[in-house]
Design a protein around this motif. Structure first.
Motif, PDB file in Angstrom:
ATOM      1  N   ASN A 185      32.102  -0.369  16.624  1.00 39.08           N
ATOM      2  CA  ASN A 185      31.011  -1.622  16.742  1.00 39.08           C
ATOM      3  C   ASN A 185      29.904  -0.764  17.514  1.00 39.08           C
ATOM      4  OD1 ASN A 185      29.616  -3.689  18.322  1.00 39.08           O
ATOM      5  ND2 ASN A 185      30.692  -5.065  16.776  1.00 39.08           N
ATOM      6  N   GLU A 244      38.475  -0.687  14.788  1.00 37.43           N
ATOM      7  CA  GLU A 244      37.098  -1.142  14.590  1.00 37.43           C
ATOM      8  C   GLU A 244      36.037  -0.295  15.515  1.00 37.43           C
ATOM      9  OE1 GLU A 244      35.473  -5.600  15.038  1.00 37.43           O
ATOM     10  OE2 GLU A 244      36.525  -4.876  16.763  1.00 37.43           O
ATOM     11  N   ASP A 268      29.157  -3.063  12.365  1.00 37.48           N
ATOM     12  CA  ASP A 268      30.482  -2.653  12.684  1.00 37.48           C
ATOM     13  C   ASP A 268      31.293  -2.217  11.450  1.00 37.48           C
ATOM     14  OD1 ASP A 268      32.286  -5.106  11.598  1.00 37.48           O
ATOM     15  OD2 ASP A 268      30.526  -5.929  12.419  1.00 37.48           O
ATOM     16  N   LYS A 308      25.939  -2.114  18.916  1.00 38.11           N
ATOM     17  CA  LYS A 308      24.939  -3.328  18.719  1.00 38.11           C
ATOM     18  C   LYS A 308      23.795  -2.938  20.034  1.00 38.11           C
ATOM     19  CE  LYS A 308      27.180  -6.035  22.579  1.00 38.11           C
ATOM     20  NZ  LYS A 308      27.722  -7.309  22.840  1.00 38.11           N
ATOM     21  N   GLN A 363      35.428  -1.826   9.908  1.00 39.88           N
ATOM     22  CA  GLN A 363      36.948  -1.998  10.228  1.00 39.88           C
ATOM     23  C   GLN A 363      37.787  -1.448   9.250  1.00 39.88           C
ATOM     24  OE1 GLN A 363      37.737  -6.457  10.812  1.00 39.88           O
ATOM     25  NE2 GLN A 363      35.486  -6.544  11.693  1.00 39.88           N
TER      26      GLN A 363
END
Length: 275
Positions: free
Chosen positions: A100, A98, A84, A102, A86
């Protein structure tokens, strides 16, 4: 000199480090922060989950934070990872952007709120009992801020692939032909609010601590699913609502009562509903 001596005598630096670990959930070490909740976890799907998560600290930059994690489950024998970035747009209003990514597993049909999930939270304990999980690979964009004294809100967009990992499937009828599906692309936009009236917050240069409130904490989230966007397949509306109240009872200590409810207006695979 007097303040330095007083600080050394009371061991204030060590106490601040402990508070920082408990409130922020990471261990600060120079230019990096180690995420405590990534070292070890347990659930009935992965059994034991070992990993490591690292983020850049404020010693690198006060404007942005970048990091990632990797983990391995001893039962499913699969590596997971994510990262991530930010950007802290406005510190006073806690406004941040942000991004992100995954590739991991997540609880099937979980109801998401935007509470800060610390490694010692009540939700962390219930994860021990989670058995049904699905594979997910997605990217998320979030903007978060505090627009009023007691109001936080966030908005964002998700896109990714979800796959059922057990023997179940979603039965879809296409041109009078039944198709068994176990993986799906989804695209979602969301907006959520958290209202904590008269919440007491203690701030210092390193972190902030919520002292809670005597009033119920309200959360409302609206999610819009889009079909036919970058291979996404489901068009739907979803509303999630949560009320949380903490109170102290003589001889029993602090009790937390949480009520959650939700509504989805279309037929979806079961792992996108509620458990």
């Amino acid at each position: 000199i007097f303040l330095d001596s007083l600080s050394a005598k009371m061991n204030l630096n060590a106490k601040i480090k402990v508070l920082r670990i408990l409130t922020q959930g990471y261990i600060h070490w120079g230019y990096v922060d180690f995420d405590l909740d990534k070292f070890l976890a347990a659930n009935r799907f992965e059994k034991w989950r070992f990993g490591v998560g690292i983020h850049s600290s404020e010693d690198v930059s006060k404007v942005f934070k970048i990091g990632g994690y990797t983990a391995y489950g001893t039962l499913d024998k699969t590596w997971k990872y994510g990262g991530d970035l930010q950007f802290f747009i406005h510190r006073k209003t806690q406004t941040l952007l942000e991004i992100n990514y995954k590739k991991d597993v997540e609880e099937c049909a979980a109801q998401t709120t935007f509470n800060v999930q610390k490694f010692y939270s009540n939700d962390a304990y219930r994860l021990f009992l989670v058995e049904k999980m699905n594979y997910v690979e997605d990217i998320r964009l979030r903007i978060k801020t505090r627009s009023l004294k007691y109001l936080k809100w966030e908005t964002g967009f998700n896109y990714g692939l979800k796959q059922i990992l057990d023997n179940s499937y979603f039965l879809e009828n296409v041109a009078n032909v039944s198709i068994h599906r176990s993986s799906f692309y989804s695209a979602e936009a969301m907006i959520g609010f958290r209202w904590a009236y008269k919440e007491k917050i203690i701030r210092n240069p390193f972190f902030e601590i919520s002292q809670g409130t005597n009033y119920p904490i309200l959360q409302l989230r609206y999610t819009k699913g889009f079909g036919n966007v970058l291979l996404s397949e489901f068009d739907y509306n979803r509303i999630d609502f949560q009320v949380e109240k903490k109170f102290i009872t003589n001889y029993f200590g602090k009790t937390s009562l949480v009520i959650r409810c939700g509504y989805i207006d279309k037929v979806l695979p079961w792992f996108m509903l509620y458990n």
